[in-house]
Design an enzyme around this catalytic site. Structure first.
Site, short mmCIF file in Angstrom:
data_model
loop_
_atom_site.label_atom_id
_atom_site.label_comp_id
_atom_site.label_asym_id
_atom_site.label_seq_id
_atom_site.Cartn_x
_atom_site.Cartn_y
_atom_site.Cartn_z
N GLN A 28 38.37 79.20 62.26
CA GLN A 28 39.02 78.53 63.34
C GLN A 28 39.02 79.59 64.71
O GLN A 28 39.52 79.44 65.66
CB GLN A 28 40.61 78.16 63.14
CG GLN A 28 41.38 79.58 62.70
CD GLN A 28 42.73 79.12 62.17
OE1 GLN A 28 42.93 78.59 61.13
NE2 GLN A 28 43.77 79.20 63.11
N GLY A 51 49.17 85.68 58.04
CA GLY A 51 49.71 86.85 57.97
C GLY A 51 50.01 87.67 59.14
O GLY A 51 50.44 86.97 60.34
N HIS A 67 57.59 83.42 61.13
CA HIS A 67 57.15 82.92 59.84
C HIS A 67 58.12 82.55 58.86
O HIS A 67 58.24 81.88 57.83
CB HIS A 67 56.04 83.55 59.24
CG HIS A 67 54.83 83.89 60.10
ND1 HIS A 67 54.50 84.91 60.84
CD2 HIS A 67 53.88 82.88 60.12
CE1 HIS A 67 53.35 84.59 61.45
NE2 HIS A 67 52.81 83.48 61.14
N ARG A 122 50.07 87.67 67.60
CA ARG A 122 49.35 88.28 68.89
C ARG A 122 50.48 89.07 69.84
O ARG A 122 49.80 89.92 70.62
CB ARG A 122 48.61 87.32 69.55
CG ARG A 122 47.28 86.63 68.64
CD ARG A 122 46.62 85.65 69.59
NE ARG A 122 45.59 85.51 68.90
CZ ARG A 122 45.24 84.25 67.99
NH1 ARG A 122 46.08 83.38 68.18
NH2 ARG A 122 44.13 83.97 67.58
N LEU A 152 52.95 88.74 59.58
CA LEU A 152 54.18 87.77 59.49
C LEU A 152 55.25 88.35 60.57
O LEU A 152 55.41 89.87 60.70
CB LEU A 152 54.85 87.72 58.12
CG LEU A 152 54.00 87.08 57.14
CD1 LEU A 152 54.34 87.07 55.80
CD2 LEU A 152 53.19 85.93 57.42
N GLY A 179 55.08 75.70 62.19
CA GLY A 179 55.82 76.13 63.44
C GLY A 179 55.52 75.37 64.73
O GLY A 179 54.71 75.06 65.08
O1 PAF Z 1 49.00 78.75 62.18
C1 PAF Z 1 48.41 79.39 61.54
O2 PAF Z 1 48.70 80.66 61.33
C2 PAF Z 1 47.06 78.72 61.19
O3 PAF Z 1 46.23 78.17 62.07
C3 PAF Z 1 47.19 78.12 59.87
C4 PAF Z 1 47.86 76.89 59.85
C5 PAF Z 1 47.60 79.18 58.78
C6 PAF Z 1 45.56 77.56 59.39
O4 PAF Z 1 44.66 78.84 59.38
#
Ligand code: PAF
Length: 282
Positions: free
Chosen positions: A61, A31, A37, A187, A33, A147
């Site tokens: 993660q 998200g 994206h 970010r 975005l 990406g």
């Molecule tokens: O690149 C990201 O936004 C994330 O690491 C992903 C691939 C959606 C996995 O959570």
């Protein structure tokens, strides 16, 4: 655009799409975005009949102390942007839907995650690999688009898909940049104006090192020193790593082969940014 929040709902819609022979491209996101994206969504539309995007801020993660809680979330805005870019389905599950219990399964690719971001963020790529494997199993896309800014992530996912026989093509799309060269990132929203200006040093350093390759520099150590030196000239930026590695194996080299991955991670203000460039060696 249809918004679905449950795995059962995705499976039902996917079965329907399968019956009519539609090809599905998946764009996994967390998200917040931005144009980067949306470029993945547009690429997905070129490669498949429908683009399905997921928005899921994946707790697996993030390490304790990282920015999971404050990671920008704006589902309404994401939904509007995805619809405008031509996505057909948004999968936006709650954390409990994806992780109803603490997972006992680990997907680990040590050879690809020992260096670069993997060395700085232990466990990060295990979290990425696990959630992407789950998304592949849930959505069963023909193609998935990622990406190039997250080069190491793309390498991990490509290898995981090959090793585990996921029937999905992994497509990696070029990094989308601001006018001054800063790579688009969710970010970037954290950056105060001064930090935002300072952050351009990452792209500048990559460009300088790429120019050095073009001018004949082949030494990995020299390229890393060049990257680090350029970043050191910007007082608001604290370098985390500067690397020149093989773009496929992510291993360091003494003398460059056909291609070089130049990669940087740095803290700008309180924000960790990454960027990279793959350079063909003349
Ligand atoms: O690149 C990201 O936004 C994330 O690491 C992903 C691939 C959606 C996995 O959570």
């Amino acid at each position: 655009m249809l918004t679905i929040t449950t795995i059962a709902g995705v499976r039902a819609r996917r079965e329907e799409a399968g019956r009519t022979g539609l090809r599905v491209a998946l764009v996994p996101t967390m998200g917040a975005l931005h144009d980067g994206h949306l470029a993945l969504v547009r690429r997905g539309r070129e490669l498949a009949d429908e683009v399905w995007a997921s928005v899921f801020v994946n707790p697996a993660q993030f390490a304790p102390g990282e920015d999971f809680e404050r990671y920008p979330r704006d589902l309404e805005r994401d939904r509007d942007q995805l619809a405008a870019a031509g996505a057909s389905v948004l999968f936006a599950p709650a954390a409990k839907e994806i992780f109803p219990r603490p997972p006992a399964t680990v997907i680990d690719l040590p050879a690809l995650t020992a260096g670069l971001c993997g060395a700085q963020r232990p466990g990060h790529f295990r979290g990425v690999a696990l959630v992407v494997a789950k998304l592949f199993n849930i959505v069963q896309p023909h193609v998935a688009v990622f990406g190039a800014k997250d080069w190491q992530q793309a390498a991990v996912i490509r290898r995981m898909a090959a090793d585990l026989d996921f029937p999905v093509r992994i497509e990696v799309h070029a990094t989308v940049r601001e006018e001054d060269g800063l790579a688009r990132s969710s970010r970037n929203a954290y950056l105060a104006p001064k930090a935002r200006r300072a952050a351009v040093v990452l792209h500048r350093a990559l460009r300088r090192a790429a120019a050095a390759v073009a001018a004949g520099e082949r030494s990995g150590a020299a390229l890393e020193a060049l990257l680090a030196g350029e970043v050191a000239g910007e007082p608001l930026v604290r370098l985390e790593y500067a690397a020149a590695v093989n773009p496929d194996t992510l291993e360091p080299f003494e003398r460059a082969g056909d291609r070089v991955l130049l990669a940087l991670a740095a803290h700008v203000g309180g924000t960790r940014l990454i960027d990279n460039e793959v350079v063909e060696v003349p």
